[in-house]
Design a protein around this motif. Structure first.
Motif, PDB file in Angstrom:
ATOM      1  N   THR A 188       3.887 -35.188  11.000  1.00 24.33           N
ATOM      2  CA  THR A 188       2.437 -35.055  11.014  1.00 24.33           C
ATOM      3  C   THR A 188       1.997 -33.804  11.759  1.00 24.33           C
ATOM      4  O   THR A 188       0.881 -33.335  11.553  1.00 24.33           O
ATOM      5  CB  THR A 188       1.763 -36.298  11.627  1.00 24.33           C
ATOM      6  N   VAL A 211       4.375 -34.439   0.124  1.00 18.46           N
ATOM      7  CA  VAL A 211       3.430 -34.844  -0.926  1.00 18.46           C
ATOM      8  C   VAL A 211       3.966 -34.415  -2.287  1.00 18.46           C
ATOM      9  O   VAL A 211       3.977 -35.201  -3.242  1.00 18.46           O
ATOM     10  CB  VAL A 211       2.024 -34.247  -0.675  1.00 18.46           C
ATOM     11  N   ALA A 223      -1.683 -46.692  -4.229  1.00 15.41           N
ATOM     12  CA  ALA A 223      -1.153 -46.569  -2.867  1.00 15.41           C
ATOM     13  C   ALA A 223      -0.568 -45.180  -2.624  1.00 15.41           C
ATOM     14  O   ALA A 223      -0.802 -44.568  -1.568  1.00 15.41           O
ATOM     15  CB  ALA A 223      -0.096 -47.645  -2.615  1.00 15.41           C
ATOM     16  N   LEU A 224       0.164 -44.665  -3.608  1.00 16.45           N
ATOM     17  CA  LEU A 224       0.748 -43.338  -3.432  1.00 16.45           C
ATOM     18  C   LEU A 224      -0.325 -42.261  -3.426  1.00 16.45           C
ATOM     19  O   LEU A 224      -0.263 -41.330  -2.625  1.00 16.45           O
ATOM     20  CB  LEU A 224       1.791 -43.057  -4.516  1.00 16.45           C
ATOM     21  N   ALA A 232      -3.346 -42.640  -2.366  1.00 15.60           N
ATOM     22  CA  ALA A 232      -4.010 -42.758  -1.062  1.00 15.60           C
ATOM     23  C   ALA A 232      -3.166 -42.121   0.045  1.00 15.60           C
ATOM     24  O   ALA A 232      -3.697 -41.399   0.901  1.00 15.60           O
ATOM     25  CB  ALA A 232      -4.289 -44.226  -0.745  1.00 15.60           C
ATOM     26  N   LEU A 233      -1.862 -42.377   0.035  1.00 13.14           N
ATOM     27  CA  LEU A 233      -0.983 -41.767   1.047  1.00 13.14           C
ATOM     28  C   LEU A 233      -0.954 -40.248   0.915  1.00 13.14           C
ATOM     29  O   LEU A 233      -1.006 -39.530   1.922  1.00 13.14           O
ATOM     30  CB  LEU A 233       0.432 -42.324   0.924  1.00 13.14           C
ATOM     31  N   CYS A 234      -0.882 -39.755  -0.307  1.00  9.61           N
ATOM     32  CA  CYS A 234      -0.863 -38.307  -0.526  1.00  9.61           C
ATOM     33  C   CYS A 234      -2.193 -37.684  -0.102  1.00  9.61           C
ATOM     34  O   CYS A 234      -2.214 -36.596   0.494  1.00  9.61           O
ATOM     35  CB  CYS A 234      -0.569 -37.991  -1.984  1.00  9.61           C
ATOM     36  N   ALA A 257      -4.187 -38.851   2.221  1.00 10.16           N
ATOM     37  CA  ALA A 257      -4.209 -38.869   3.686  1.00 10.16           C
ATOM     38  C   ALA A 257      -3.345 -37.739   4.248  1.00 10.16           C
ATOM     39  O   ALA A 257      -3.740 -37.059   5.204  1.00 10.16           O
ATOM     40  CB  ALA A 257      -3.729 -40.224   4.198  1.00 10.16           C
ATOM     41  N   ALA A 258      -2.184 -37.520   3.652  1.00  6.68           N
ATOM     42  CA  ALA A 258      -1.302 -36.444   4.115  1.00  6.68           C
ATOM     43  C   ALA A 258      -1.965 -35.081   3.910  1.00  6.68           C
ATOM     44  O   ALA A 258      -1.891 -34.213   4.787  1.00  6.68           O
ATOM     45  CB  ALA A 258       0.039 -36.507   3.387  1.00  6.68           C
TER      46      ALA A 258
END
Length: 163
Positions: free
Chosen positions: A8, A18, A145-146, A148-150, A152-153
């Motif tokens: 992070t 990503v 979900a993926l 959303a994670l991407c 956020a990243a």
């Protein structure tokens, strides 16, 4: 320093992650299609396109520091489009018997991707037929979900002060 704080704390590493995750998602979809006969609908193929464009933006952002913030911002927007597409696919399109000539179908036809790369982008099922589960969870929710994670990243990479 833990692995999480290293990742992070490095926008480049986040953006490469990503890109890898997005390409892996499309690769997994293609394995599902060609190995396990999980045929895609127009909305599924639109999600593939969004994943691939997101991967390209993330890779370019990781490689070119002056473009990192604008492309990470684009990544957030693309991920939001992916979330919207996943929600539409799950709650609306999967309930319809036919998804021909929907917005997803029109976008993909206008871009010429059905003809340019039919192995990846040609829809082969209706949205209702393509609504399958993986480990008891609808495929569209895995995509959500993926995305959303991407997203956020990309947001973390956008806000990072370090290159």
């Amino acid at each position: 320093m833990s692995l999480v704080s290293r990742v992070t704390g490095s926008p480049r590493l986040l953006l490469v992650g990503v890109a890898v995750a997005c390409v892996a998602a499309v690769g997994g979809a293609l394995v599902g299609q060609y190995r396990f006969d999980m045929l895609p609908c127009p909305w599924c193929t639109l999600q593939r396109l969004i994943f691939l464009v997101l991967a390209a933006a993330a890779l370019l952002a990781a490689a070119v520091s002056p473009l990192r913030r604008p492309l990470a911002g684009l990544g957030v927007l693309l991920a939001a489009c992916g979330v919207g597409t996943s929600l539409w696919l799950h709650f609306v399109a999967s309930s319809s018997a036919s998804c021909a000539l929907t917005m997803a179908d029109r976008i993909m036809q206008a871009l010429g991707l059905y003809d340019a790369a039919p192995e990846v982008f040609a829809p082969m099922a209706s949205c209702a037929d393509a609504a399958v589960d993986l480990l008891g969870i609808p495929f569209a929710m895995w995509s959500l979900a993926l995305f959303a994670l991407c997203g956020a990243a990309c947001a973390v990479a956008l806000r990072a002060r370090r290159n």
